[in-house]
Design a protein around this motif. Structure first.
Motif, PDB file in Angstrom:
ATOM      1  N   ASP A  60       0.816  -1.164  -0.085  1.00  0.00           N
ATOM      2  CA  ASP A  60       0.028   0.132   0.016  1.00  0.00           C
ATOM      3  C   ASP A  60       0.950   1.246  -0.038  1.00  0.00           C
ATOM      4  OD1 ASP A  60      -2.609   1.437   0.186  1.00  0.00           O
ATOM      5  OD2 ASP A  60      -1.861   1.887   2.058  1.00  0.00           O
ATOM      6  N   GLY A  61       0.392   2.167  -0.677  1.00  0.00           N
ATOM      7  CA  GLY A  61       0.996   3.542  -0.677  1.00  0.00           C
ATOM      8  C   GLY A  61       1.126   4.382  -1.821  1.00  0.00           C
ATOM      9  N   LEU A  62       1.316   5.562  -1.855  1.00  0.00           N
ATOM     10  CA  LEU A  62       1.188   6.541  -2.785  1.00  0.00           C
ATOM     11  C   LEU A  62       2.457   7.514  -2.922  1.00  0.00           C
ATOM     12  CD1 LEU A  62      -0.219   8.220  -5.145  1.00  0.00           C
ATOM     13  CD2 LEU A  62      -1.462   9.547  -3.269  1.00  0.00           C
ATOM     14  N   PHE A  63       3.053   7.633  -4.097  1.00  0.00           N
ATOM     15  CA  PHE A  63       3.966   8.564  -4.524  1.00  0.00           C
ATOM     16  C   PHE A  63       3.388   9.621  -5.191  1.00  0.00           C
ATOM     17  CE2 PHE A  63       6.928   4.744  -4.077  1.00  0.00           C
ATOM     18  CZ  PHE A  63       7.788   5.286  -3.293  1.00  0.00           C
ATOM     19  N   LEU A  64       3.536  10.769  -4.607  1.00  0.00           N
ATOM     20  CA  LEU A  64       2.902  11.989  -5.270  1.00  0.00           C
ATOM     21  C   LEU A  64       4.208  13.046  -5.522  1.00  0.00           C
ATOM     22  CD1 LEU A  64       0.390  13.682  -6.010  1.00  0.00           C
ATOM     23  CD2 LEU A  64       0.071  14.251  -3.839  1.00  0.00           C
ATOM     24  N   THR A  65       4.206  13.568  -6.586  1.00  0.00           N
ATOM     25  CA  THR A  65       5.332  14.100  -6.975  1.00  0.00           C
ATOM     26  C   THR A  65       4.936  15.557  -7.749  1.00  0.00           C
ATOM     27  OG1 THR A  65       6.737  12.410  -7.387  1.00  0.00           O
ATOM     28  CG2 THR A  65       7.458  14.481  -8.448  1.00  0.00           C
ATOM     29  N   THR A  66       5.324  16.736  -7.271  1.00  0.00           N
ATOM     30  CA  THR A  66       5.184  18.148  -7.929  1.00  0.00           C
ATOM     31  C   THR A  66       5.955  18.137  -9.291  1.00  0.00           C
ATOM     32  OG1 THR A  66       4.839  19.022  -5.673  1.00  0.00           O
ATOM     33  CG2 THR A  66       5.154  20.486  -7.636  1.00  0.00           C
ATOM     34  N   THR A  67       5.320  18.101 -10.251  1.00  0.00           N
ATOM     35  CA  THR A  67       6.015  18.526 -11.463  1.00  0.00           C
ATOM     36  C   THR A  67       5.945  19.713 -11.908  1.00  0.00           C
ATOM     37  OG1 THR A  67       4.216  17.618 -12.928  1.00  0.00           O
ATOM     38  CG2 THR A  67       6.102  15.944 -12.336  1.00  0.00           C
ATOM     39  N   ASN A 109       0.084  -2.554  -5.301  1.00  0.00           N
ATOM     40  CA  ASN A 109      -0.877  -2.046  -4.651  1.00  0.00           C
ATOM     41  C   ASN A 109      -0.147  -0.517  -4.564  1.00  0.00           C
ATOM     42  OD1 ASN A 109      -3.803  -1.231  -4.360  1.00  0.00           O
ATOM     43  ND2 ASN A 109      -3.268  -1.518  -2.181  1.00  0.00           N
ATOM     44  N   ILE A 110       0.736  -0.177  -5.105  1.00  0.00           N
ATOM     45  CA  ILE A 110       1.392   1.335  -4.828  1.00  0.00           C
ATOM     46  C   ILE A 110       1.024   2.046  -6.050  1.00  0.00           C
ATOM     47  CG2 ILE A 110       3.723   2.451  -4.652  1.00  0.00           C
ATOM     48  CD1 ILE A 110       4.976  -0.327  -3.798  1.00  0.00           C
ATOM     49  N   ARG A 111       0.413   3.236  -6.001  1.00  0.00           N
ATOM     50  CA  ARG A 111       0.003   4.311  -6.824  1.00  0.00           C
ATOM     51  C   ARG A 111       1.193   5.300  -6.995  1.00  0.00           C
ATOM     52  NH1 ARG A 111      -3.830   5.581  -2.992  1.00  0.00           N
ATOM     53  NH2 ARG A 111      -2.569   4.035  -1.784  1.00  0.00           N
ATOM     54  N   VAL A 112       1.052   6.014  -8.427  1.00  0.00           N
ATOM     55  CA  VAL A 112       2.015   6.840  -8.416  1.00  0.00           C
ATOM     56  C   VAL A 112       1.292   7.992  -9.138  1.00  0.00           C
ATOM     57  CG1 VAL A 112       4.183   7.362  -9.673  1.00  0.00           C
ATOM     58  CG2 VAL A 112       4.161   5.210  -8.720  1.00  0.00           C
ATOM     59  N   LYS A 113       1.394   9.421  -8.832  1.00  0.00           N
ATOM     60  CA  LYS A 113       0.585  10.472  -9.240  1.00  0.00           C
ATOM     61  C   LYS A 113       1.561  11.701  -9.411  1.00  0.00           C
ATOM     62  CE  LYS A 113      -3.875   8.800  -7.665  1.00  0.00           C
ATOM     63  NZ  LYS A 113      -5.307   9.306  -7.127  1.00  0.00           N
ATOM     64  N   THR A 114       1.234  12.610 -10.163  1.00  0.00           N
ATOM     65  CA  THR A 114       2.039  14.053 -10.084  1.00  0.00           C
ATOM     66  C   THR A 114       1.027  15.017 -10.087  1.00  0.00           C
ATOM     67  OG1 THR A 114       1.824  14.185 -12.764  1.00  0.00           O
ATOM     68  CG2 THR A 114       3.513  12.806 -11.765  1.00  0.00           C
ATOM     69  N   ILE A 115       1.423  16.024  -9.854  1.00  0.00           N
ATOM     70  CA  ILE A 115       0.634  17.475  -9.431  1.00  0.00           C
ATOM     71  C   ILE A 115       1.627  18.315 -10.461  1.00  0.00           C
ATOM     72  CG2 ILE A 115      -0.045  19.218  -8.072  1.00  0.00           C
ATOM     73  CD1 ILE A 115      -1.370  16.651  -7.540  1.00  0.00           C
ATOM     74  N   ALA A 116       0.787  18.986 -11.527  1.00  0.00           N
ATOM     75  CA  ALA A 116       1.518  19.797 -12.323  1.00  0.00           C
ATOM     76  C   ALA A 116       0.806  21.376 -12.375  1.00  0.00           C
ATOM     77  CB  ALA A 116       1.323  19.241 -13.925  1.00  0.00           C
ATOM     78  N   PRO A 117       1.363  22.045 -11.172  1.00  0.00           N
ATOM     79  CA  PRO A 117       0.685  23.393 -11.233  1.00  0.00           C
ATOM     80  C   PRO A 117       1.352  24.245 -12.243  1.00  0.00           C
ATOM     81  CG  PRO A 117       2.165  22.713  -9.338  1.00  0.00           C
ATOM     82  CD  PRO A 117       2.312  21.692 -10.603  1.00  0.00           C
ATOM     83  N   GLY A 118       0.328  25.312 -12.515  1.00  0.00           N
ATOM     84  CA  GLY A 118       1.127  26.493 -13.253  1.00  0.00           C
ATOM     85  C   GLY A 118       1.643  27.517 -12.356  1.00  0.00           C
ATOM     86  N   GLY A 119       1.309  28.585 -12.520  1.00  0.00           N
ATOM     87  CA  GLY A 119       2.166  29.797 -11.663  1.00  0.00           C
ATOM     88  C   GLY A 119       1.511  29.782 -10.262  1.00  0.00           C
TER      89      GLY A 119
END
Length: 267
Positions: A123-130, A166-176
């Motif tokens: 179990d777990g989630l990797f979340l990365t700010t791109t 069951n390990i999820r991987v997601k990214t967050i892509a912000p603008g300014g």
């Protein structure tokens, strides 16, 4: 009570995310280069501050071991990073290494260090700010874009290989983001041959409507959504400009979009 491990939590999005997750009843392990200087998060409940410079490979392993000893970690938020702008020809080798080590290699090593913990728990989630800068480009940001485009590919591929555990991987892509990114978290390189064009672009960019700056709190809400919605989605856009720019590139095609950026910022 769930636990999130955050890198780059001393300011901006990292700090906003820490505050939000705490308000939602989570435990937060907030890592930063100088936790002894933190006077805000250490006043909040359910927060553990740990030292970690993501360019220090030995310290990454030491801090991850300490964090795991505190109990199960549910989400890892790879957020530490900064921007480097300026002509490549005027960029020092030290600047090149620091940008790659912070924005890309650091994320890879933090992730690698925590995979066994997630795999053992299944179990777990990797979340990365791109960044929206991982899907589009602007002039004079070659190395920054290189790291952010690389993170998009790294995370998408990683999602395939970790799904069986069951390990999820997601990214967050912000603008300014309306933080001190352009000051505290921005680094510049210079070269006299490009200075007039670079200065002109910075002036145009500062008054441009290309980026519509969101608060760090608003971007943190997208991070919380990604961490809790249970959806099989890798990429999350964050901020109105990120959505607009992504849509424009898709509609116009990459070459037409690139020419429009050049016209807007360099003509």
């Amino acid at each position: 009570m769930k636990t999130i491990f955050i890198t780059g939590a001393s300011s901006g999005l990292g700090k906003a995310a820490a505050r939000l997750f705490i308000s939602k009843g989570w435990k937060v392990i907030a890592t930063m280069r100088n936790p002894e200087k933190e006077t805000d998060l250490n006043q909040l409940p359910n927060v553990t501050l740990l030292p970690m410079d993501v360019t220090d490979h030995k310290q990454i392993n030491e801090t991850v071991s300490k964090a795991i000893s505190l109990g199960k970690i549910d989400v890892v938020f790879n957020n530490a990073g900064y921007g480097l702008m300026g002509p490549l020809e005027g960029t020092s080798e030290e600047q090149i290494h620091r940008q790659l080590d912070t924005n890309l290699i650091g994320v890879i090593l933090v992730t690698q260090a925590l995979i066994p913990h997630f795999r053992e728990n299944r179990d777990g989630l990797f979340l990365t700010t791109t960044s929206i800068g991982g899907q589009i480009t602007v002039p004079f940001s070659t190395l920054y874009h290189a790291t952010k485009w690389a993170l998009e590919g790294f995370n998408e591929s990683l999602a395939f290989e970790l799904q069986e555990f069951n390990i999820r991987v997601k990214t967050i892509a912000p603008g300014g983001i309306a933080t001190d990114f352009a000051g505290r978290s921005m680094n510049l390189s210079t070269h006299e041959a490009y200075q007039e064009t670079f200065d002109k672009m910075l002036k145009v960019l500062s008054g441009s409507s290309i980026f519509e700056f969101s608060t760090a709190d608003k971007i943190a809400e997208v991070a919380y959504e990604a961490a809790t919605d249970g959806k099989d989605i890798v990429r999350y856009l964050a901020g109105p400009d990120a959505h607009t720019l992504s849509m424009q590139r898709a509609q116009q095609g990459p070459e037409t979009f690139r020419k429009e950026i050049a016209k807007a910022l360099l003509s």
